[in-house]
Enzyme design. Structure first.
Site, mmCIF file in Angstrom:
data_model
loop_
_atom_site.group_PDB
_atom_site.id
_atom_site.type_symbol
_atom_site.label_atom_id
_atom_site.label_comp_id
_atom_site.label_asym_id
_atom_site.label_seq_id
_atom_site.Cartn_x
_atom_site.Cartn_y
_atom_site.Cartn_z
ATOM 1 N N HIS A 33 0.846 -1.203 0.000
ATOM 2 C CA HIS A 33 0.000 0.000 0.000
ATOM 3 C C HIS A 33 0.879 1.251 0.000
ATOM 4 O O HIS A 33 0.576 2.236 -0.668
ATOM 5 C CB HIS A 33 -0.881 0.049 1.250
ATOM 6 C CG HIS A 33 -1.864 -1.081 1.372
ATOM 7 N ND1 HIS A 33 -1.716 -2.090 2.293
ATOM 8 C CD2 HIS A 33 -3.019 -1.330 0.707
ATOM 9 C CE1 HIS A 33 -2.734 -2.929 2.191
ATOM 10 N NE2 HIS A 33 -3.541 -2.503 1.235
ATOM 11 N N ARG A 70 -3.813 -10.500 3.926
ATOM 12 C CA ARG A 70 -4.239 -11.851 4.321
ATOM 13 C C ARG A 70 -3.063 -12.767 4.647
ATOM 14 O O ARG A 70 -3.272 -13.842 5.203
ATOM 15 C CB ARG A 70 -5.108 -12.468 3.231
ATOM 16 C CG ARG A 70 -6.446 -11.752 3.099
ATOM 17 C CD ARG A 70 -7.403 -12.474 2.163
ATOM 18 N NE ARG A 70 -8.746 -11.954 2.283
ATOM 19 C CZ ARG A 70 -9.306 -11.085 1.448
ATOM 20 N NH1 ARG A 70 -8.636 -10.621 0.413
ATOM 21 N NH2 ARG A 70 -10.543 -10.670 1.636
#
Ligand code: PAF
Length: 300
Positions: free
Chosen positions: A56, A206
């Site tokens: 990100h 995840r």
């Protein structure tokens, strides 16, 4: 998947932190947006679901390269999770994410509550046909309706000039490019390269769910995809041959653990039998309770 704008932009270096504002309501967001409009600032937007990692942050740095005001959103979007999926256990820690973003070139963080994004009376769904019916869309029915709907709404609220998404979600990039084209949304898309661990595993929120044993096996996904890419570079054009090479290079992943391994047209996301134009070799595996996706692009 390949609008000109997304093309190679040099790896973003770390830019200087900015004095980041934090808003949670539509009225505060709208006041900030209006202030930026009056100041003649362009806006580069990075939508996220939080649980931020280096992947990100690389998108944030890419956004900052456009010399725009950088806006990041954090919103775990319920409509893109099926009832049996990991919505409730999806990692959430806005304070941690906020602290990370404060060290990055971010001007505004928008972290709305669900009622702000889906107020009482909200009735719309954005459905994009065809591209959303294969791969992730086939395994996660309704997922891309949720993604397209929230992205369209966030675009309406933030009104970005530039929006940045990660190539790890390759099908999502193609779906958003189609959304922008079809609905004539005036935004320029940038797609950032996938950031990987040293062993090749694509960074993902995840990954935190993986058991130690599955974490050791997880790099096999990218190893397999890379072997498929290499086979294509050496002249293999048939999807069957490319995917067989990929599976053979990832023996740690059992046949039953693959959700799919597909060569798809990079624009339409439809499976192809042989590579004639730019294509994506995409795979999804289930290791224990964790689902991992990754892809490589086969392009001349
Ligand atoms: O890629 C994601 O994190 C999400 O799908 C997005 C684009 C923020 C929409 O919720």
């Amino acid at each position: 998947l390949r609008p000109a704008e997304q093309d190679r932009i040099e790896a973003p270096e770390q830019a200087r932190p900015r004095d980041m504002k934090f808003v949670t309501t539509l009225s505060d967001l709208s006041a900030e947006r209006e202030r930026l409009r009056r100041a003649g600032r362009s806006v580069a937007f990075v939508p996220t679901m939080g649980a931020l990692h280096e992947g990100h942050l690389s998108l944030v740095r890419l956004a900052a390269k456009s010399e725009s005001t950088v806006v990041v959103s954090i919103f775990v979007n319920p409509t893109q999770f099926a009832p049996n999926e990991d919505f409730t256990r999806y990692p959430r820690d806005v304070e941690r994410d906020r602290a990370l973003l404060e060290k990055e070139p971010v001007d505004l963080l928008f972290a709305p509550a669900p009622e702000e994004i889906y107020p009482k009376g909200f009735r719309s769904t954005v459905h994009i046909a065809e591209l959303t019916e294969t791969m992730e869309g086939a395994v996660r029915p309704g997922h891309f309706d949720g993604v397209a709907t929230v992205v369209a709404r966030l675009f309406g609220l933030v009104r970005p000039d530039v929006a940045v998404f990660g190539r790890k979600d390759g099908q999502q990039c193609a779906v958003i490019a189609r959304l922008v084209e079809d609905l004539a949304i005036p935004v320029r898309l940038l797609f950032g390269e996938t950031v990987r661990e040293k062993d090749g595993l694509a960074l993902s929120s995840r990954n935190a769910y993986l058991s130690p044993g599955d974490r050791r096996r997880a790099p096999a996904l990218y190893r397999g995809l890379s072997a498929g890419l290499e086979a294509w570079r050496r002249g293999a054009l048939e999807a069957e041959q490319i995917t067989q090479t990929a599976r053979a290079a990832a023996p740690e992943i059992a046949a039953s653990e693959w959700d799919y391994l597909v060569v798809a047209d990079a624009g339409t996301m439809q499976p192809v039998a042989s590579v004639e134009r730019a294509a994506m070799l995409a795979g999804a595996v289930r290791l224990g309770d964790t689902r991992l996706i990754d892809n490589v692009i086969l392009e001349a």
